[in-house]
Write an enzyme that holds these catalytic residues in place. Structure first.
Site, mmCIF file in Angstrom:
data_model
loop_
_atom_site.group_PDB
_atom_site.id
_atom_site.type_symbol
_atom_site.label_atom_id
_atom_site.label_comp_id
_atom_site.label_asym_id
_atom_site.label_seq_id
_atom_site.Cartn_x
_atom_site.Cartn_y
_atom_site.Cartn_z
ATOM 1 N N GLY A 33 -33.655 137.860 0.384
ATOM 2 C CA GLY A 33 -34.086 137.246 -0.870
ATOM 3 C C GLY A 33 -32.942 136.585 -1.607
ATOM 4 N N SER A 156 -42.493 140.142 8.754
ATOM 5 C CA SER A 156 -41.440 140.773 9.546
ATOM 6 C C SER A 156 -41.801 140.696 11.019
ATOM 7 C CB SER A 156 -41.282 142.244 9.141
ATOM 8 O OG SER A 156 -40.433 142.928 10.042
ATOM 9 N N TYR A 181 -43.917 151.054 7.636
ATOM 10 C CA TYR A 181 -43.254 149.844 7.149
ATOM 11 C C TYR A 181 -43.789 148.613 7.882
ATOM 12 C CZ TYR A 181 -39.836 146.156 6.600
ATOM 13 O OH TYR A 181 -39.253 144.927 6.369
#
Length: 312
Positions: A33, A156, A181
């Site tokens: 980010g 991802s 996740y």
């Protein structure tokens, strides 16, 4: 000849100008980010870092300004694990329109025990997916006020091998951190694809694009002290990995292209060129399981049921 076909080849090191535009990057204070924000700041746009930690956000702003003279960068406090705080956070942006949001912030846990947000959601699913789901609903008036805004969802590569358990989205029955996740990121990606379907169906000018960074390692990432410091030992030790993987500065490029490139379209998936793990950003086929509209629709309805109180 169309304007798309006559456009020069995309060059991530010579980005097009974006003066006057406003971009929000969630989790823009660290990791991928941060590099999304740094690269977008070089275009002349106003970049807002969404961060739950004011001190880290201030350090990130200082780092960006040191590398991008005149950068128009600022921060807003944003905690995706606290759904009730997202409406006030959007109000605090203080803008009349938003040209793009990059849904990048996330939580990744390596070990048990299972944790929950204050709203009672599993921490990774609640933050990575539900937080961005609710944030988008609050941001939609600002996005719709821009001429051609984009919602860019950072998925991802870990999600490629995962499948959602729609009967156990919160991992209450079987919690394994790495799998949970990967599934939380897959849920984000489903959301990005389904969001574009719904935007197209209602004739919206907003487009939703899904990206992933490939294999992005800290040890291959250039230093940005104090945000990130790479030691000589880490750099040398990571040399073999550079054959297949890349740093987070390169992992940011698919998202940056999805924000800026007029050739990018809603509903597309973008990632690194080489095996989906490293290299310049390119469009890739939407993964087969990610293209299932029935799963996406069920996830959307479940997400709405879980967050309705927070989005009103």
């Amino acid at each position: 000849m169309s304007s798309t076909s006559s456009a020069p080849p995309w060059n991530p090191r010579r980005l097009p100008g974006a003066d006057g535009r406003v971009f929000l990057v969630t989790g823009g204070n660290a990791g991928i980010g941060y590099f999304v924000a740094e690269q977008l700041s070089a275009t002349g746009a106003t970049v807002v870092l969404g961060s739950r930690n004011p001190a880290k956000a201030e350090a990130a702003q200082a780092s960006i300004r040191a590398r991008v003279p005149g950068a128009a960068v600022r921060a807003v406090r944003l905690d995706l694990a606290d759904l009730s705080s997202l409406g006030p956070a959007v109000e605090s942006l203080g803008v009349e329109r938003l040209d793009a949001v990059v849904h990048n912030a996330g939580v990744a846990l390596d070990d048990p025990p299972r944790q929950e947000t204050g709203d009672g959601h599993e921490l990774m699913f609640g933050t990575n997916h539900l937080g961005h789901f609710v944030l988008t609903r609050w941001l939609m008036p600002l996005l719709s006020a821009a001429p051609a805004a984009r919602v860019v969802t950072m998925g991802s590569f870990a999600a490629k091998s995962e499948r959602l358990d729609l009967d156990d989205l919160q991992s209450r029955k079987d919690y394994r951190p790495k799998r949970t996740y990967g599934r939380s990121k897959l849920a984000q990606m489903y959301f990005g694809v389904e969001l574009d379907r719904r935007l197209r169906a209602c004739g919206s000018t907003v487009a939703s694009v899904v990206v992933h960074p490939g294999g992005a390692l800290d040890s291959l990432t250039p230093s940005r002290p104090p945000v990130h410091v790479r030691t000589t030992g880490a750099r040398l030790g990571a040399a073999p990995a550079a054959l297949l993987l890349q740093g987070k500065h390169a992992g940011a490029r698919p998202a940056v292209r999805a924000v800026l490139d007029p050739a990018v379209r809603g509903g597309q998936l973008w990632g690194p060129r080489v095996f989906g793990l490293r290299g310049e950003p390119r469009r890739e086929p939407v993964w087969n399981h990610l293209a299932d509209p029935a799963v996406a629709a069920r996830l959307w309805e479940a997400s709405r049921d879980l967050t309705d109180d927070a989005a009103q």
